[in-house]
Design a protein around this motif. Structure first.
Motif, PDB file in Angstrom:
ATOM      1  N   PHE A 189     -60.958 -19.363  25.305  1.00  0.00           N
ATOM      2  CA  PHE A 189     -62.216 -18.611  25.203  1.00  0.00           C
ATOM      3  C   PHE A 189     -62.832 -18.462  26.593  1.00  0.00           C
ATOM      4  N   TRP A 190     -62.890 -19.564  27.332  1.00  0.00           N
ATOM      5  CA  TRP A 190     -63.468 -19.538  28.682  1.00  0.00           C
ATOM      6  C   TRP A 190     -62.689 -18.593  29.590  1.00  0.00           C
ATOM      7  N   ALA A 191     -61.369 -18.668  29.565  1.00  0.00           N
ATOM      8  CA  ALA A 191     -60.548 -17.831  30.436  1.00  0.00           C
ATOM      9  C   ALA A 191     -60.724 -16.351  30.108  1.00  0.00           C
ATOM     10  N   THR A 192     -60.740 -16.017  28.815  1.00  0.00           N
ATOM     11  CA  THR A 192     -60.912 -14.616  28.414  1.00  0.00           C
ATOM     12  C   THR A 192     -62.289 -14.111  28.818  1.00  0.00           C
ATOM     13  N   GLN A 193     -63.309 -14.939  28.624  1.00  0.00           N
ATOM     14  CA  GLN A 193     -64.671 -14.507  28.955  1.00  0.00           C
ATOM     15  C   GLN A 193     -64.844 -14.313  30.458  1.00  0.00           C
ATOM     16  N   GLN A 194     -64.349 -15.257  31.253  1.00  0.00           N
ATOM     17  CA  GLN A 194     -64.489 -15.137  32.703  1.00  0.00           C
ATOM     18  C   GLN A 194     -63.671 -13.967  33.256  1.00  0.00           C
ATOM     19  N   TRP A 195     -62.498 -13.727  32.678  1.00  0.00           N
ATOM     20  CA  TRP A 195     -61.689 -12.559  33.059  1.00  0.00           C
ATOM     21  C   TRP A 195     -62.476 -11.279  32.828  1.00  0.00           C
ATOM     22  N   SER A 196     -63.105 -11.170  31.667  1.00  0.00           N
ATOM     23  CA  SER A 196     -63.882  -9.972  31.337  1.00  0.00           C
ATOM     24  C   SER A 196     -65.060  -9.797  32.283  1.00  0.00           C
ATOM     25  N   ARG A 197     -65.773 -10.878  32.524  1.00  0.00           N
ATOM     26  CA  ARG A 197     -66.953 -10.792  33.391  1.00  0.00           C
ATOM     27  C   ARG A 197     -66.580 -10.420  34.820  1.00  0.00           C
ATOM     28  N   ALA A 198     -65.447 -10.923  35.292  1.00  0.00           N
ATOM     29  CA  ALA A 198     -65.013 -10.600  36.649  1.00  0.00           C
ATOM     30  C   ALA A 198     -64.709  -9.113  36.789  1.00  0.00           C
ATOM     31  N   ILE A 199     -64.031  -8.534  35.807  1.00  0.00           N
ATOM     32  CA  ILE A 199     -63.690  -7.113  35.875  1.00  0.00           C
ATOM     33  C   ILE A 199     -64.943  -6.248  35.726  1.00  0.00           C
ATOM     34  N   LEU A 200     -65.834  -6.621  34.832  1.00  0.00           N
ATOM     35  CA  LEU A 200     -67.078  -5.863  34.667  1.00  0.00           C
ATOM     36  C   LEU A 200     -67.912  -5.903  35.941  1.00  0.00           C
ATOM     37  N   TRP A 201     -67.965  -7.065  36.567  1.00  0.00           N
ATOM     38  CA  TRP A 201     -68.714  -7.197  37.827  1.00  0.00           C
ATOM     39  C   TRP A 201     -68.137  -6.283  38.899  1.00  0.00           C
ATOM     40  N   ALA A 202     -66.813  -6.311  39.057  1.00  0.00           N
ATOM     41  CA  ALA A 202     -66.162  -5.479  40.065  1.00  0.00           C
ATOM     42  C   ALA A 202     -66.312  -3.993  39.760  1.00  0.00           C
ATOM     43  N   SER A 203     -66.451  -3.667  38.486  1.00  0.00           N
ATOM     44  CA  SER A 203     -66.568  -2.266  38.061  1.00  0.00           C
ATOM     45  C   SER A 203     -68.012  -1.786  38.060  1.00  0.00           C
ATOM     46  N   HIS A 204     -68.955  -2.671  38.339  1.00  0.00           N
ATOM     47  CA  HIS A 204     -70.380  -2.332  38.315  1.00  0.00           C
ATOM     48  C   HIS A 204     -70.799  -1.816  36.948  1.00  0.00           C
ATOM     49  N   SER A 261     -62.908   2.888  24.315  1.00  0.00           N
ATOM     50  CA  SER A 261     -62.499   2.595  25.687  1.00  0.00           C
ATOM     51  C   SER A 261     -61.931   1.195  25.795  1.00  0.00           C
ATOM     52  N   ALA A 262     -61.089   0.979  26.820  1.00  0.00           N
ATOM     53  CA  ALA A 262     -60.604  -0.372  27.109  1.00  0.00           C
ATOM     54  C   ALA A 262     -61.759  -1.290  27.479  1.00  0.00           C
ATOM     55  N   PHE A 263     -62.855  -0.722  27.934  1.00  0.00           N
ATOM     56  CA  PHE A 263     -64.013  -1.529  28.300  1.00  0.00           C
ATOM     57  C   PHE A 263     -64.703  -2.141  27.080  1.00  0.00           C
ATOM     58  N   ASP A 264     -64.357  -1.673  25.882  1.00  0.00           N
ATOM     59  CA  ASP A 264     -64.914  -2.288  24.671  1.00  0.00           C
ATOM     60  C   ASP A 264     -64.518  -3.763  24.590  1.00  0.00           C
ATOM     61  N   ILE A 265     -63.252  -4.059  24.877  1.00  0.00           N
ATOM     62  CA  ILE A 265     -62.766  -5.444  24.847  1.00  0.00           C
ATOM     63  C   ILE A 265     -63.503  -6.281  25.873  1.00  0.00           C
ATOM     64  N   LEU A 266     -63.659  -5.732  27.078  1.00  0.00           N
ATOM     65  CA  LEU A 266     -64.335  -6.471  28.145  1.00  0.00           C
ATOM     66  C   LEU A 266     -65.793  -6.746  27.791  1.00  0.00           C
ATOM     67  N   ALA A 267     -66.474  -5.719  27.278  1.00  0.00           N
ATOM     68  CA  ALA A 267     -67.897  -5.877  26.961  1.00  0.00           C
ATOM     69  C   ALA A 267     -68.116  -6.943  25.888  1.00  0.00           C
ATOM     70  N   LEU A 268     -67.343  -6.884  24.811  1.00  0.00           N
ATOM     71  CA  LEU A 268     -67.491  -7.875  23.748  1.00  0.00           C
ATOM     72  C   LEU A 268     -67.125  -9.271  24.240  1.00  0.00           C
ATOM     73  N   SER A 269     -66.035  -9.383  24.970  1.00  0.00           N
ATOM     74  CA  SER A 269     -65.584 -10.692  25.451  1.00  0.00           C
ATOM     75  C   SER A 269     -66.616 -11.344  26.362  1.00  0.00           C
ATOM     76  N   SER A 270     -67.348 -10.530  27.101  1.00  0.00           N
ATOM     77  CA  SER A 270     -68.265 -11.073  28.102  1.00  0.00           C
ATOM     78  C   SER A 270     -69.522 -11.698  27.513  1.00  0.00           C
ATOM     79  N   VAL A 271     -69.870 -11.346  26.264  1.00  0.00           N
ATOM     80  CA  VAL A 271     -71.168 -11.776  25.734  1.00  0.00           C
ATOM     81  C   VAL A 271     -71.098 -12.706  24.525  1.00  0.00           C
TER      82      VAL A 271
END
Length: 236
Positions: A36-51, A76-86
């Motif tokens: 869970f931690w690894a998936t969440q941090q992965w998502s947050r890192a990409i979202l941060w870099a993508s602004h 969008s692929a960003f759906d996975i990132l957004a949900l994972s981050s929060v």
């Protein structure tokens, strides 16, 4: 283009780093929240870099300590990132098997115990849903499914498939509808160029399977709730 290149570079590095952690933990048979931690941090890192900031609405409607199936629209692929981050607790995605074919990512995806589904093989798809049900019961976790089955190319809500609702009925857990807004504009279909936008996640109160006569009625009720969220959050 510089911004897009920066985002891609960070996505690769984040996948290698956090994916490597997930793979290593899997090889060592480590259990617990590390995936869970690894998936969440992965998502947050990409979202941060993508602004791409993510804003949540209505999370207080949901008891995040309870096992449940979360269903969301998918553009969008960003759906996975957004949900994972929060999400505040352990979760697993049920998504198309094609993700396993992505170099390194696919191995990390499986190591983190997300569940792939083969849409071309009904029997294999049902087995994947059974594994998701076992995970819910065993870990009291959240399972995330995009019930449209594939990304919407128009941004409009597509017809749902019954798998998520059959899973919720069998596992005897609630379904939480979530509307994702804004992700479709970040990287439109057939484009590789990043256009940073905020993503808004609207969480509805859960619906209980026992309140409906069967999977079809349950599915229709969730579709109706999603349409209400779309109407209530539309720009004037």
């Amino acid at each position: 283009m510089i911004r897009t290149g920066w985002a891609y570079l960070n996505a690769i590095l984040a996948t290698l780093f956090f994916g490597g952690i997930a793979i290593g933990a899997s090889v060592l048979r480590v259990r617990g929240r590390i995936y869970f931690w690894a998936t969440q941090q992965w998502s947050r890192a990409i979202l941060w870099a993508s602004h791409v900031p993510v804003f949540t609405h209505g999370m207080e409607h949901v008891d995040w300590r309870a096992p449940q199936v979360l269903v969301a629209n998918h553009t969008s692929a960003f759906d996975i990132l957004a949900l994972s981050s929060v999400l505040p607790g352990p979760f697993a995605f049920v998504a198309k098997k094609e993700l396993e074919r992505i170099p390194f990512f696919g191995v990390a995806w499986k190591a983190a115990e997300h569940i792939s589904i083969d849409r071309s093989d009904r029997q294999a798809a049902m087995q994947s849903l059974r594994r998701a049900g076992e995970k819910i019961r065993r870990e009291h976790s959240t399972v995330i499914i995009f019930p449209e089955g594939t990304r919407s190319r128009t941004g409009e809500l597509q017809p749902f498939k019954k798998g998520a609702f059959m899973l919720a009925i069998e596992a005897r857990v609630s379904v939480v509808p979530v509307l994702i807004r804004g992700s479709d504009a970040i990287m439109p279909a057939n484009s590789r160029r990043l256009r940073p936008r905020p993503v808004d996640l609207y969480f509805s109160a859960p619906l209980e399977p026992g309140d409906f006569a069967g999977a079809d009625e349950f599915m229709e009720a969730v579709q109706a709730r999603m349409r209400q969220l779309i109407a209530s959050t539309a720009e004037p």
